[in-house]
Design an enzyme around this catalytic site. Structure first.
Site, mmCIF file in Angstrom:
data_model
loop_
_atom_site.group_PDB
_atom_site.id
_atom_site.type_symbol
_atom_site.label_atom_id
_atom_site.label_comp_id
_atom_site.label_asym_id
_atom_site.label_seq_id
_atom_site.Cartn_x
_atom_site.Cartn_y
_atom_site.Cartn_z
ATOM 1 N N ASP A 83 1.040 -1.188 0.158
ATOM 2 C CA ASP A 83 -0.150 -0.089 0.075
ATOM 3 C C ASP A 83 0.930 1.064 -0.217
ATOM 4 O O ASP A 83 2.069 1.165 0.223
ATOM 5 C CB ASP A 83 -0.910 0.054 1.239
ATOM 6 C CG ASP A 83 -0.312 0.104 2.477
ATOM 7 O OD1 ASP A 83 0.678 -0.458 2.675
ATOM 8 O OD2 ASP A 83 -0.673 1.011 3.354
ATOM 9 N N GLU A 178 0.047 -1.050 5.627
ATOM 10 C CA GLU A 178 1.121 -0.569 6.439
ATOM 11 C C GLU A 178 1.137 0.755 6.929
ATOM 12 O O GLU A 178 1.207 1.250 7.835
ATOM 13 C CB GLU A 178 2.554 -1.118 6.016
ATOM 14 C CG GLU A 178 3.660 -0.816 7.058
ATOM 15 C CD GLU A 178 4.420 0.291 6.993
ATOM 16 O OE1 GLU A 178 5.292 0.406 7.720
ATOM 17 O OE2 GLU A 178 3.889 1.274 5.973
#
Length: 412
Positions: A83, A178
């Site tokens: 991400d 994350e």
């Protein structure tokens, strides 16, 4: 090692896929578009010859490179997240490649006059003569942490193509979310099955980190009373003024823009204010556990003092711990840091052992039973339009992964 052109092509194939995460979402992954890269990575791992490739219902990817030696050594892992930060858009990334960087300004966007300058970003001068990948100034790049993914996949492919490099069993893992603090939340450490791992999520070449902040969030709500301002004497209570008292009562120099190294801070990152109610959102950071606890106590004490001063509950505060310094979990197994340090030295990379002024999946994983130091992935200026990564740093990080695998497999 795989060619520079090959690394560039792989990296660009990742960063041009939008994987921005969303802190307001309750799903995992937090955005459906993260699946686009997750599914691509799972297929790519299969294509290069990895074994046991899995992708679960939450988009966590795991795969195995089997051992090619006939004696037992520890199973190690390498982990990165796919991400990108919601701090700045990751949609329609247009990477720009700058070969043989000469050390001057880089014009990212002529129309908007966006310039990446070493006069402001001094680290650029470390990479004179190298190939830099930047944005066009309208998005982030996504080197955090698609550079890490590129390095792990490339290292695994190289080891598969070069069986003469001896290694034990290697596990790789790629995580969603994350950037919003949830990357390790649904990571199955038992399924991963490694003795220890490394996150490839650092910045400058040579970085090796096994300390990070202790972290908490604080939501401060201030209550006021709205009365027509023409008739407000001794009646109206403006919550924004009380909130200002709270803000100004915290140490003014203990903020991110005034601290570095091991210094902690209070960071006010969001304000929403009206006369009737004002909400302040803080993050609290400190490497030292006692100082961390003292910071939380300071905010609670200030809340109590203002309530006492106004003789009613004008302020409430909710403090939640987010993650802790992984130093406590890594120091008992410092040989895992020593191996990474030796790998860098053998590759003529100067190790930069430092504390992370932030967090990492490795912090939470360390407390989940998987000690997990952090290694450079090469990028700079994360989460914004000035992000860049030297291709040579990605190649070196790929070599470090291979060298760690090789050193771990040395027969004792």
């Amino acid at each position: 090692m795989l060619s520079k052109e090959y690394i560039i092509k792989r990296f660009i194939s990742y960063v041009t896929i939008d994987t921005e995460s969303d802190p307001t979402s309750n799903t995992t992954p937090s955005t459906k578009k993260q699946w686009d890269l997750a599914n691509k990575l799972a297929e790519e791992l299969k294509a290069i010859g990895m074994s046991d490739v899995t992708i679960d219902d939450n988009a966590y990817i795991m795969a195995t490179l089997p051992s090619n030696i006939d004696f037992d050594v520890p199973t190690i892992g390498f982990i990165s997240h796919f991400d990108t930060s919601p701090d700045f858009t990751g949609a329609n990334v247009k990477p720009q490649i700058h070969e043989n960087y000469l050390g001057g300004d880089i014009l990212l966007n002529k129309e908007e006059n966006i310039v990446l300058s070493p006069n402001y970003f001094e680290d650029l001068r470390l990479y004179i003569g190298q190939t830099l990948i930047t944005t066009d100034g309208t998005t982030l790049l996504g080197a955090d942490d698609k550079a890490g993914i590129c390095e792990i996949v490339s290292a695994m492919e190289y080891l598969i193509q070069h069986p003469e490099i001896k290694h034990g069993k290697i596990r790789v893992g790629f995580t969603p979310d994350e950037e919003i603090g949830r990357g390790a939340h649904k990571f199955d450490v038992k399924k991963f099955g490694a003795d220890w791992a490394y996150t490839m999520d650092g910045s400058q070449i040579g970085e090796l980190e096994y300390e990070n902040f202790n972290a908490a969030s604080a939501v401060v709500k201030v209550k006021g009373k709205i009365v027509h301002p023409g008739y407000a004497k001794d009646k109206l209570i403006n919550s924004m003024y009380i909130a200002t008292e709270f803000i100004n009562s915290l140490p003014m120099l203990e903020t991110p823009e005034h601290t570095d190294g091991y210094q902690g801070f209070f960071h006010l990152h969001d304000i929403e204010g009206h006369v009737e109610e004002t909400k302040l959102q803080y993050i609290i950071r400190d490497h030292d556990k006692e100082h961390f606890e003292a910071r939380k106590e300071m905010m609670q004490k200030l809340t109590n003092e203002l309530n006492s001063q106004y003789q009613r509950e004008v302020i409430t505060i909710e403090i939640k711990d987010q993650y802790y310094n992984m130093k406590e979990k890594v120091e008992p197994v410092m040989h895992i840091v020593d191996i990474a340090e030796e790998a860098m030295k053998q590759l003529n990379i100067k190790p930069l052992i430092k504390a992370i002024r932030g967090g990492t999946d490795g912090s939470q994983l360390s407390y989940m039973g998987l000690p997990c130091p952090n290694i450079f992935a090469g990028g700079h200026n994360f989460h914004g339009r000035y992000e860049y990564v030297p291709v040579e740093s990605m190649i070196k990080a790929t070599e470090v992964i291979c060298k760690i695998a090789e050193l771990t497999a040395l027969k004792k």
